[in-house]
Write a protein that holds these residues in place. Structure first.
Motif, PDB file in Angstrom:
ATOM      1  N   ARG A 277       0.215 -11.241 -14.425  1.00  0.00           N
ATOM      2  CA  ARG A 277      -0.949 -12.049 -14.776  1.00  0.00           C
ATOM      3  C   ARG A 277      -0.992 -12.265 -16.289  1.00  0.00           C
TER       4      ARG A 277
ATOM      5  N   ARG B  27      -4.194 -12.956 -17.912  1.00  0.00           N
ATOM      6  CA  ARG B  27      -5.440 -12.282 -18.274  1.00  0.00           C
ATOM      7  C   ARG B  27      -5.769 -11.194 -17.265  1.00  0.00           C
TER       8      ARG B  27
ATOM      9  N   LEU C 165      -7.052  -4.602 -14.163  1.00  0.00           N
ATOM     10  CA  LEU C 165      -7.572  -3.865 -13.013  1.00  0.00           C
ATOM     11  C   LEU C 165      -7.282  -2.398 -13.267  1.00  0.00           C
TER      12      LEU C 165
ATOM     13  N   ASP D 218     -11.343  -7.605  -8.413  1.00  0.00           N
ATOM     14  CA  ASP D 218     -10.052  -8.267  -8.575  1.00  0.00           C
ATOM     15  C   ASP D 218     -10.134  -9.150  -9.822  1.00  0.00           C
ATOM     16  N   PRO D 219      -9.278  -8.906 -10.799  1.00  0.00           N
ATOM     17  CA  PRO D 219      -9.363  -9.715 -12.022  1.00  0.00           C
ATOM     18  C   PRO D 219      -9.102 -11.197 -11.784  1.00  0.00           C
ATOM     19  N   MET D 220      -8.419 -11.528 -10.685  1.00  0.00           N
ATOM     20  CA  MET D 220      -8.188 -12.938 -10.353  1.00  0.00           C
ATOM     21  C   MET D 220      -9.470 -13.758 -10.415  1.00  0.00           C
ATOM     22  N   LEU D 221     -10.583 -13.138 -10.027  1.00  0.00           N
ATOM     23  CA  LEU D 221     -11.844 -13.872  -9.925  1.00  0.00           C
ATOM     24  C   LEU D 221     -12.623 -13.900 -11.219  1.00  0.00           C
TER      25      LEU D 221
ATOM     26  N   GLY E 138      -2.762 -14.961  -7.504  1.00  0.00           N
ATOM     27  CA  GLY E 138      -3.042 -14.316  -8.786  1.00  0.00           C
ATOM     28  C   GLY E 138      -3.753 -12.994  -8.631  1.00  0.00           C
ATOM     29  N   SER E 139      -3.724 -12.464  -7.429  1.00  0.00           N
ATOM     30  CA  SER E 139      -4.578 -11.330  -7.103  1.00  0.00           C
ATOM     31  C   SER E 139      -3.955  -9.985  -7.474  1.00  0.00           C
ATOM     32  N   LEU E 140      -4.796  -9.073  -7.915  1.00  0.00           N
ATOM     33  CA  LEU E 140      -4.453  -7.648  -7.972  1.00  0.00           C
ATOM     34  C   LEU E 140      -5.472  -6.973  -7.068  1.00  0.00           C
ATOM     35  N   ARG E 141      -5.043  -6.612  -5.900  1.00  0.00           N
ATOM     36  CA  ARG E 141      -5.965  -6.259  -4.830  1.00  0.00           C
ATOM     37  C   ARG E 141      -5.714  -4.820  -4.368  1.00  0.00           C
TER      38      ARG E 141
ATOM     39  N   PRO F 298       0.998  -9.748  -7.357  1.00  0.00           N
ATOM     40  CA  PRO F 298       1.470 -11.106  -7.055  1.00  0.00           C
ATOM     41  C   PRO F 298       2.966 -11.209  -6.761  1.00  0.00           C
TER      42      PRO F 298
ATOM     43  N   HIS G 177       5.144 -15.527 -22.774  1.00  0.00           N
ATOM     44  CA  HIS G 177       4.647 -15.480 -21.392  1.00  0.00           C
ATOM     45  C   HIS G 177       3.246 -16.061 -21.206  1.00  0.00           C
TER      46      HIS G 177
ATOM     47  N   PRO H 289     -16.172 -15.536  -3.666  1.00  0.00           N
ATOM     48  CA  PRO H 289     -16.577 -14.289  -4.330  1.00  0.00           C
ATOM     49  C   PRO H 289     -16.885 -14.459  -5.814  1.00  0.00           C
ATOM     50  N   ASN H 290     -16.536 -15.602  -6.392  1.00  0.00           N
ATOM     51  CA  ASN H 290     -16.947 -15.846  -7.780  1.00  0.00           C
ATOM     52  C   ASN H 290     -18.466 -15.997  -7.896  1.00  0.00           C
TER      53      ASN H 290
END
Lengths: 348, 348, 348, 348
Positions: free
Chosen positions: A235, A237, A240, A284-287, B200-203, B234, C195, D51-52
């Motif tokens: 990622r 940004r 987690l 989840d940092p994705m969000l 893009g998830s860290l789950r 990911p 990156h 979820p956002n």
């Protein structure tokens, strides 16, 4: 509270922390960015370096030597740069916000141990408030020196604070593992950040000895062994963090819920994420890209008393520029959420 | 050792484990794949499901009910499917390799506790060898029942085995955090695996209660509290595991090196990765896609006695199909590396 | 054909092209790599730069000045470096393979127009065979000077060759759009390859004026206007090229099939990918990482006579090191597929 | 203009288009979302699906059958669903915004040819304004039926409009290639969207026959052959389109600049991106996630008269929900940028 905007100068605005602060400040109802410095890019439009700002601002970079006065001076310099020149910046503005690690640690001996050299201005350390709104809100009111918390430290501190404040963790080793995006290493290219070497990588970059350990230990209540490991992810940004800690026999999910709610119930940027259904059950940092939220979750292992705490933030927002803005909002008595309204994207 | 090839049948060949076994077996000097089953894709060319095999093989899927005889039968079925029908498969071939969890645990009570129901064939559990070549090489020689180790379990076991075998770890909580690619969840689409929700998830998907804990505890020497957490990344393939453990006062990097070398010095697929320079200093699954290597690294925190062990594997190769092939090579007395020669890509 | 291995020296082995050639050569039955040069990394193990080779080879980089003799010398230098020093390399080996663009163009005037300076050794251009096995197989037999085709050029050439060879395309503008992975820009870090700036980017980097246009026009039969555009994608490896061309009224899919089969029917590394079902219906570089395949597909727009040709390759294999190996195999009379057996991964 | 907010109901709010509209509407100064429907998720909080929005809204999904009145009804249904039930929705609100393709095409015969069945409400087609603010701003003022433009169509139309409006393109084939993120295929999981099959993929999914061709031809001035190809990329959001067109002899960059500026000079969401320095020289969807910008760029090939136009948008914002909001702002006489202030992230 006046409706007149405060002028703000950003020193070191070509990096990611400074650029993110700039983005947030441009949308802030009480701030007016009047100066941005960059030694390397002086004379160029800020939008050349931060292309998201194209058409949004006509600001150009200037050299720090040309820094004029402003109500607020934000320092977005490499670690150990701000402290050496602090008098220079104090002469330019009444309120100073430092995004680096220079003024976070209270004890100059700890600073020396962690950063490997004597602090350049130890006599000033006492003037600074650690810029973590959830822990230091009262001290931030009216503050004129704000040392913004480190990003990994923030994710660890916010996960652990309720349980340590309430004194319920067992005195066992606490292990925190942070999964960190590539932007945390800054805007300078290197062999390690070369896209083909980094794009698919899961790279342990700080298995032991992370400098934020000292920050977290300073800010968190109680004495306990805290161990940090940091791993780079693909990622850009986000952080987690999972924290492994230990609660007394008989503790259940409900007790952790209660603790989190008791401490964070009124926090505008803390969300407890622990869903029984759906596909997004934990932080989840994705969000969170672009948002100032810290999402917190947890899960208990009833058999062993282990609790796994989880925290997710955008390292550049809640981990840097966002909590700087939030701290400034508190310091000036503005709405604490001013300029921090972006909700994040789904899908992202 | 005859130069005649052994015939092999793959049951459940449309999933990722079966497909990876098929890829490896097609390039193996002593194996000839004669049958591949799939209920869903019966009648279709295997290359329709595994497009990397286009132009490489004309094999078509058949239904399991049409399974004929083969020297070796490989079961790549969902957990708890193989054991229920084991007699059916035993009638087809002399050597059975199971890629599922059905025959890994020796104790049917543990199986019941972990998998939530009684084992369908507990009387047969004693016949199976746990398919981890580094721990069970001698038992694998001539073996006709091989229960391949789980992928996350393998990454944990191979990291910890030397220190536990030598009895040097302190009796404190061991915490293992696995970063796992999306292929580990299998080939069936779901809401959670929908690309926009997952890319893009860290789950955190298994903060506590991971089933591989029992496998790791069964195989590793000694008694100790072992805690696993698993997080989706990911990446598609690969597991990076960090293990936090504790060594006696006075231990240094050199002691860990010595232990690893003593135990793994002759292993063809274990590499110790701990570089003082360069950008790839520790194990990274990025470099292992398609390979049978397990890369191991470590770092000491001299102040606290904490050692961070790191292991990286491709979950579908060293975590599944690759160590199945390696185990078969040992069982048949073939070159242990036969069919496993792919070195991995750089950049990747 | 002797069973003795040919010795091979790689000049410029720290880049991605040289590293990939090294990986393939280490697994080749008729090649023995005896020397690898790198000015920057001289004295270091090759596995420090190419970590996939850890434990696989003990080779160390040397400086080019220390280059000794070898049966085959492979030049993996930046463009315009090999030609200037070609006499030096010719003194070291009987067979020279150049992976750069220096000896691909036959006409020194075209070279000057495309590369902006006079060719350093125009008198030698006639000695070199363009290293594209599908077009130049007969010339490659026994060849001692092989100028390997460019990666984007290869993807364009292989897509268009059958229809141009058969003379069936209308004399209209042909537009080729290449989606290129980041490894194509080489192993040197830059701001553009950092990156965080590159990971999620879709970056048009050569909308017009791509240098491979000249190569493609030289090699493809007939005269026609050919237009190339190149776009960077978040992948590390791989090129997906779509070519828009125009066929006569009444043409259908079947006619294109026939043309492709007629020309490529016996090719070991060309696959026609055009599936009526499944999820992988057209060529996709995802499936080709590490392989020497060129997957080709097409689709007709019957209403307009437009045909969209698609080609996918791994830029470092079929686009560089792989077709170099394939060309060497042909030149020496070895099995054309020797050393190129990797099938690619699924999932990948 | 009243300061009272308009109530808004979103029909089909569990998909990505509806969810994005909801996100934008929640932050809009003149809109108040009072109802969101979803057949599948009726009764659940909207934040479970999006979820956002956790902690941001307490709205729950209801079934469409329970739809009450609202000032504005937004239809975010699958194609060919809205038109069949349009009377039902017209009874609920004065202003109807449709995000699907149902009311975009003016000619029912074209609709039948493109979508394969007769239009369910052809008599109503004339009532709808095509929701592209840059082309239809005057018609949008006071509009009560807005058919939002398709995402790929928008990227093609905005790139080509200035040159076609000014009538300067040569009458040659125009080829547009769109690189599209996975969110464009919607929120429903499928085998093709399964993360391991999709994460690294470059997948041509519509080489010919893209339905948006008809939209683009309807909206763009003049008659010309327009050819679209669409390719999936590993991004989640965003479209990057390159358009290959042909200008008269003697044209230069400057002429294209002039055309773009003349037509788009006052547009709040169009930016011309063509930088002579820096690393972000052309439009890149990476920088646009969550924003309503359409970034446009171009490059000339002076030798051939080819011009490559480039456009980048977020398919869910400027491609769907964002231009719906922009259109509503125009229709109601509000500030055209209201609710669309997010600038996008760097790095992203």
């Amino acid at each position: 509270m006046s409706h007149e905007k405060k002028t703000i100068a950003i020193v070191g605005g070509s990096g990611y922390a400074g650029g993110e602060f700039l983005r947030l400040a441009l949308g802030h109802p009480h701030l007016e960015v009047t100066q941005v410095t960059s030694e390397r890019s002086a004379g160029l439009p800020v939008s050349l370096v931060h292309p998201n700002l194209r058409g949004v601002t006509n600001l150009k970079f200037r050299k720090a030597a040309e820094l004029g006065e402003a109500d607020i001076v934000v320092l977005a310099l490499p670690h150990n740069s701000a402290a050496k020149r602090i008098a220079e910046f104090e002469a330019r503005g009444r309120v100073i916000v430092d995004l680096s690690a220079d003024f976070r640690l209270k004890d100059p001996e700890v600073y020396r141990a962690v950063y490997g050299e004597a602090h350049p201005a130890p006599e000033k350390l006492g003037e600074w408030v650690y810029g973590n709104p959830e822990l230091r809100r009262e001290e931030l009111r009216g503050a004129t020196r704000i040392a913004c918390a480190g990003c990994f430290a923030t994710s660890v501190i916010l996960a652990l604070y309720p349980l340590l404040k309430l004194g319920v963790l067992l005195p066992k080793d606490i292990v925190a593992t942070g999964l960190v995006g590539s932007s945390a290493a800054g805007a300078s290219a290197s062999d390690a950040s070369h896209h083909p070497e980094r794009a698919g990588s899961l790279r342990v970059y700080k298995p032991v000895g992370h400098r934020h350990t000292a920050e977290a230990q300073q800010e968190l209540p109680g004495h306990f062994p805290l161990h940090l490991s940091a791993i780079s992810t693909p990622r850009v940004r986000g952080i987690l963090t999972t924290v492994q800690a230990w609660v007394p026999d008989g503790w259940s999910d409900k007790d952790v819920w209660t603790a989190y709610r008791e401490v964070y119930g009124a926090e505008p940027f803390i969300r407890i994420v622990k869903a029984a259904r759906g596909i997004h059950r934990y932080p989840d940092p994705m969000l969170l890209d672009g948002t100032n939220f810290c999402d917190l979750g947890f899960e208990m292992d009833m058999d062993t008393g282990r609790v796994v705490l989880m925290s997710a933030i955008d390292n550049l927002v809640k981990g840097t520029a966002g909590h700087a803005i939030q701290s400034l909002n508190i310091a000036h008595g503005w709405d604490e959420t001013a300029g921090l309204g972006f909700l994040g994207l789904h899908p992202a």
